[in-house]
Design a protein around this motif. Structure first.
Motif, PDB file in Angstrom:
ATOM      1  N   PHE A 142       5.106 -16.875 -13.921  1.00 31.91           N
ATOM      2  CA  PHE A 142       4.731 -15.578 -14.481  1.00 31.91           C
ATOM      3  C   PHE A 142       3.936 -14.829 -13.433  1.00 31.91           C
ATOM      4  O   PHE A 142       3.507 -15.394 -12.435  1.00 31.91           O
ATOM      5  CB  PHE A 142       3.931 -15.728 -15.785  1.00 31.91           C
ATOM      6  N   HIS A 143       3.763 -13.531 -13.634  1.00 32.61           N
ATOM      7  CA  HIS A 143       2.972 -12.715 -12.710  1.00 32.61           C
ATOM      8  C   HIS A 143       2.362 -11.550 -13.463  1.00 32.61           C
ATOM      9  O   HIS A 143       2.626 -11.368 -14.658  1.00 32.61           O
ATOM     10  CB  HIS A 143       3.804 -12.243 -11.510  1.00 32.61           C
ATOM     11  N   ASP A 144       1.534 -10.795 -12.779  1.00 32.40           N
ATOM     12  CA  ASP A 144       0.773  -9.740 -13.436  1.00 32.40           C
ATOM     13  C   ASP A 144       1.443  -8.362 -13.353  1.00 32.40           C
ATOM     14  O   ASP A 144       0.772  -7.349 -13.436  1.00 32.40           O
ATOM     15  CB  ASP A 144      -0.657  -9.689 -12.885  1.00 32.40           C
ATOM     16  N   MET A 145       2.757  -8.334 -13.205  1.00 29.18           N
ATOM     17  CA  MET A 145       3.498  -7.073 -13.191  1.00 29.18           C
ATOM     18  C   MET A 145       4.670  -7.163 -14.149  1.00 29.18           C
ATOM     19  O   MET A 145       5.139  -8.250 -14.473  1.00 29.18           O
ATOM     20  CB  MET A 145       4.014  -6.770 -11.785  1.00 29.18           C
ATOM     21  N   ILE A 205      13.115  -5.339  -9.984  1.00 26.47           N
ATOM     22  CA  ILE A 205      12.113  -4.293  -9.762  1.00 26.47           C
ATOM     23  C   ILE A 205      10.827  -4.758 -10.433  1.00 26.47           C
ATOM     24  O   ILE A 205      10.817  -5.045 -11.629  1.00 26.47           O
ATOM     25  CB  ILE A 205      12.557  -2.942 -10.355  1.00 26.47           C
ATOM     26  N   GLN A 206       9.759  -4.859  -9.641  1.00 27.80           N
ATOM     27  CA  GLN A 206       8.456  -5.294 -10.163  1.00 27.80           C
ATOM     28  C   GLN A 206       7.475  -4.146 -10.030  1.00 27.80           C
ATOM     29  O   GLN A 206       7.425  -3.491  -8.984  1.00 27.80           O
ATOM     30  CB  GLN A 206       7.970  -6.515  -9.384  1.00 27.80           C
ATOM     31  N   PHE A 207       6.695  -3.934 -11.101  1.00 28.58           N
ATOM     32  CA  PHE A 207       5.762  -2.812 -11.097  1.00 28.58           C
ATOM     33  C   PHE A 207       4.642  -3.052 -12.103  1.00 28.58           C
ATOM     34  O   PHE A 207       4.845  -3.704 -13.125  1.00 28.58           O
ATOM     35  CB  PHE A 207       6.499  -1.506 -11.423  1.00 28.58           C
ATOM     36  N   ILE A 267       0.845  -1.189   0.000  1.00 22.27           N
ATOM     37  CA  ILE A 267       0.000   0.000   0.000  1.00 22.27           C
ATOM     38  C   ILE A 267       0.882   1.241   0.000  1.00 22.27           C
ATOM     39  O   ILE A 267       1.825   1.349   0.763  1.00 22.27           O
ATOM     40  CB  ILE A 267      -0.938  -0.002   1.225  1.00 22.27           C
ATOM     41  N   GLY A 268       0.564   2.167  -0.893  1.00 21.98           N
ATOM     42  CA  GLY A 268       1.306   3.414  -0.973  1.00 21.98           C
ATOM     43  C   GLY A 268       2.600   3.333  -1.763  1.00 21.98           C
ATOM     44  O   GLY A 268       3.351   4.297  -1.795  1.00 21.98           O
ATOM     45  N   GLN A 269       2.885   2.203  -2.407  1.00 22.06           N
ATOM     46  CA  GLN A 269       4.100   2.075  -3.201  1.00 22.06           C
ATOM     47  C   GLN A 269       3.757   1.749  -4.645  1.00 22.06           C
ATOM     48  O   GLN A 269       2.892   0.921  -4.911  1.00 22.06           O
ATOM     49  CB  GLN A 269       5.008   0.993  -2.644  1.00 22.06           C
ATOM     50  N   ALA A 270       4.452   2.400  -5.561  1.00 27.33           N
ATOM     51  CA  ALA A 270       4.210   2.186  -6.984  1.00 27.33           C
ATOM     52  C   ALA A 270       4.930   0.952  -7.512  1.00 27.33           C
ATOM     53  O   ALA A 270       4.543   0.397  -8.526  1.00 27.33           O
ATOM     54  CB  ALA A 270       4.647   3.417  -7.774  1.00 27.33           C
ATOM     55  N   PHE A 271       5.997   0.522  -6.824  1.00 28.98           N
ATOM     56  CA  PHE A 271       6.763  -0.621  -7.291  1.00 28.98           C
ATOM     57  C   PHE A 271       7.444  -1.316  -6.115  1.00 28.98           C
ATOM     58  O   PHE A 271       7.480  -0.790  -5.007  1.00 28.98           O
ATOM     59  CB  PHE A 271       7.812  -0.194  -8.324  1.00 28.98           C
ATOM     60  N   HIS A 272       7.969  -2.502  -6.393  1.00 30.77           N
ATOM     61  CA  HIS A 272       8.672  -3.290  -5.381  1.00 30.77           C
ATOM     62  C   HIS A 272      10.082  -3.554  -5.900  1.00 30.77           C
ATOM     63  O   HIS A 272      10.267  -3.960  -7.054  1.00 30.77           O
ATOM     64  CB  HIS A 272       7.936  -4.611  -5.145  1.00 30.77           C
ATOM     65  N   ILE A 273      11.079  -3.319  -5.072  1.00 32.89           N
ATOM     66  CA  ILE A 273      12.465  -3.570  -5.469  1.00 32.89           C
ATOM     67  C   ILE A 273      13.139  -4.448  -4.421  1.00 32.89           C
ATOM     68  O   ILE A 273      12.895  -4.288  -3.228  1.00 32.89           O
ATOM     69  CB  ILE A 273      13.241  -2.243  -5.670  1.00 32.89           C
ATOM     70  N   ARG A 274      13.967  -5.391  -4.908  1.00 36.65           N
ATOM     71  CA  ARG A 274      14.687  -6.255  -3.976  1.00 36.65           C
ATOM     72  C   ARG A 274      16.003  -6.697  -4.606  1.00 36.65           C
ATOM     73  O   ARG A 274      16.169  -6.664  -5.828  1.00 36.65           O
ATOM     74  CB  ARG A 274      13.856  -7.461  -3.576  1.00 36.65           C
ATOM     75  N   LYS A 275      16.909  -7.112  -3.752  1.00 31.11           N
ATOM     76  CA  LYS A 275      18.173  -7.676  -4.203  1.00 31.11           C
ATOM     77  C   LYS A 275      18.182  -9.141  -3.791  1.00 31.11           C
ATOM     78  O   LYS A 275      18.049  -9.448  -2.611  1.00 31.11           O
ATOM     79  CB  LYS A 275      19.349  -6.938  -3.576  1.00 31.11           C
ATOM     80  N   ASP A 276      18.286 -10.024  -4.769  1.00 31.48           N
ATOM     81  CA  ASP A 276      18.367 -11.460  -4.511  1.00 31.48           C
ATOM     82  C   ASP A 276      19.827 -11.876  -4.528  1.00 31.48           C
ATOM     83  O   ASP A 276      20.540 -11.612  -5.496  1.00 31.48           O
ATOM     84  CB  ASP A 276      17.633 -12.254  -5.595  1.00 31.48           C
ATOM     85  N   MET A 277      20.258 -12.528  -3.441  1.00 23.14           N
ATOM     86  CA  MET A 277      21.608 -13.085  -3.378  1.00 23.14           C
ATOM     87  C   MET A 277      21.461 -14.563  -3.047  1.00 23.14           C
ATOM     88  O   MET A 277      20.825 -14.908  -2.049  1.00 23.14           O
ATOM     89  CB  MET A 277      22.438 -12.352  -2.327  1.00 23.14           C
ATOM     90  N   ARG A 278      22.017 -15.412  -3.894  1.00 24.93           N
ATOM     91  CA  ARG A 278      21.839 -16.851  -3.742  1.00 24.93           C
ATOM     92  C   ARG A 278      23.111 -17.601  -4.109  1.00 24.93           C
ATOM     93  O   ARG A 278      23.989 -17.062  -4.765  1.00 24.93           O
ATOM     94  CB  ARG A 278      20.728 -17.344  -4.668  1.00 24.93           C
ATOM     95  N   LEU A 317      10.795  -7.702 -18.533  1.00 24.62           N
ATOM     96  CA  LEU A 317       9.781  -8.719 -18.806  1.00 24.62           C
ATOM     97  C   LEU A 317       8.401  -8.101 -18.711  1.00 24.62           C
ATOM     98  O   LEU A 317       8.107  -7.366 -17.768  1.00 24.62           O
ATOM     99  CB  LEU A 317       9.888  -9.851 -17.780  1.00 24.62           C
ATOM    100  N   GLY A 318       7.549  -8.412 -19.668  1.00 27.42           N
ATOM    101  CA  GLY A 318       6.186  -7.914 -19.657  1.00 27.42           C
ATOM    102  C   GLY A 318       5.308  -8.660 -18.672  1.00 27.42           C
ATOM    103  O   GLY A 318       5.670  -9.711 -18.144  1.00 27.42           O
ATOM    104  N   GLU A 319       4.138  -8.098 -18.443  1.00 27.35           N
ATOM    105  CA  GLU A 319       3.152  -8.729 -17.571  1.00 27.35           C
ATOM    106  C   GLU A 319       2.752 -10.085 -18.154  1.00 27.35           C
ATOM    107  O   GLU A 319       2.578 -10.228 -19.356  1.00 27.35           O
ATOM    108  CB  GLU A 319       1.920  -7.828 -17.441  1.00 27.35           C
ATOM    109  N   LYS A 320       2.654 -11.082 -17.304  1.00 24.40           N
ATOM    110  CA  LYS A 320       2.217 -12.444 -17.657  1.00 24.40           C
ATOM    111  C   LYS A 320       3.166 -13.183 -18.594  1.00 24.40           C
ATOM    112  O   LYS A 320       2.763 -14.132 -19.261  1.00 24.40           O
ATOM    113  CB  LYS A 320       0.796 -12.417 -18.227  1.00 24.40           C
ATOM    114  N   LEU A 321       4.425 -12.766 -18.659  1.00 23.28           N
ATOM    115  CA  LEU A 321       5.421 -13.449 -19.477  1.00 23.28           C
ATOM    116  C   LEU A 321       6.140 -14.497 -18.621  1.00 23.28           C
ATOM    117  O   LEU A 321       6.762 -14.169 -17.608  1.00 23.28           O
ATOM    118  CB  LEU A 321       6.431 -12.439 -20.040  1.00 23.28           C
ATOM    119  N   SER A 322       6.066 -15.753 -19.017  1.00 21.57           N
ATOM    120  CA  SER A 322       6.698 -16.843 -18.264  1.00 21.57           C
ATOM    121  C   SER A 322       8.215 -16.718 -18.343  1.00 21.57           C
ATOM    122  O   SER A 322       8.764 -16.402 -19.399  1.00 21.57           O
ATOM    123  CB  SER A 322       6.279 -18.199 -18.840  1.00 21.57           C
TER     124      SER A 322
END
Length: 136
Positions: free
Chosen positions: A32-35, A93-95, A12-23, A65-70
């Motif tokens: 796939f997802h809707d962002m 970054i997902q948006f 809520i209140g955020q236009a996008f989600h950003i994260r750093k994955d370290m593995r 990657l576009g929305e709903k792209l596997s």
């Protein structure tokens, strides 16, 4: 193989989600997802599966990657499992396409942005100077 849908929640209140994955290695499920998703590979290499494309990936790759792209990124696990060294890292970054507001996308100035989002439906790889500028 059928892709898994992953429901992404915009905080809520955020236009996008950003994260750093370290593995130790990349080995997610085909999904796939809707962002939209912008991925910057900071460390690691392997195979990238996007839609019906299979390519190698390595440090410095930038993909939109576009929305709903596997998609999925895969790399080999470390040979020495006693040392859980992080061999792979990415910024993600997902948006939603409407992160600037749906009215913004209707403005004449947004024509190129709409084209970018349309082209991302099949994935866009940014190479050379463009990718370097984006990662900087």
């Amino acid at each position: 193989m059928k892709a898994n849908f992953i429901k992404l929640e915009n905080p809520i209140g955020q236009a996008f989600h950003i994260r750093k994955d370290m593995r130790t290695h990349f080995n997610d499920k085909w999904h796939f997802h809707d962002m939209l998703e912008l991925v910057v590979i900071l460390k690691g290499h392997g195979k990238r599966f996007v839609g019906d494309s299979i390519e190698t990936f390595s440090k410095g790759d930038v993909i939109l990657l576009g929305e709903k792209l596997s998609h999925v990124w895969r790399s080999n696990p470390p040979k020495n499992t006693d040392s859980p060294k992080m061999k792979c890292a990415a910024i993600i970054i997902q948006f939603p396409s409407t992160f600037l507001g749906s009215e913004f996308l209707e403005l004449p100035e947004s024509v190129k942005l709409n084209e970018l989002f349309k082209n991302a439906e099949r994935g866009i790889s940014f190479h050379n100077e463009t990718g370097k500028k984006m990662t900087d």
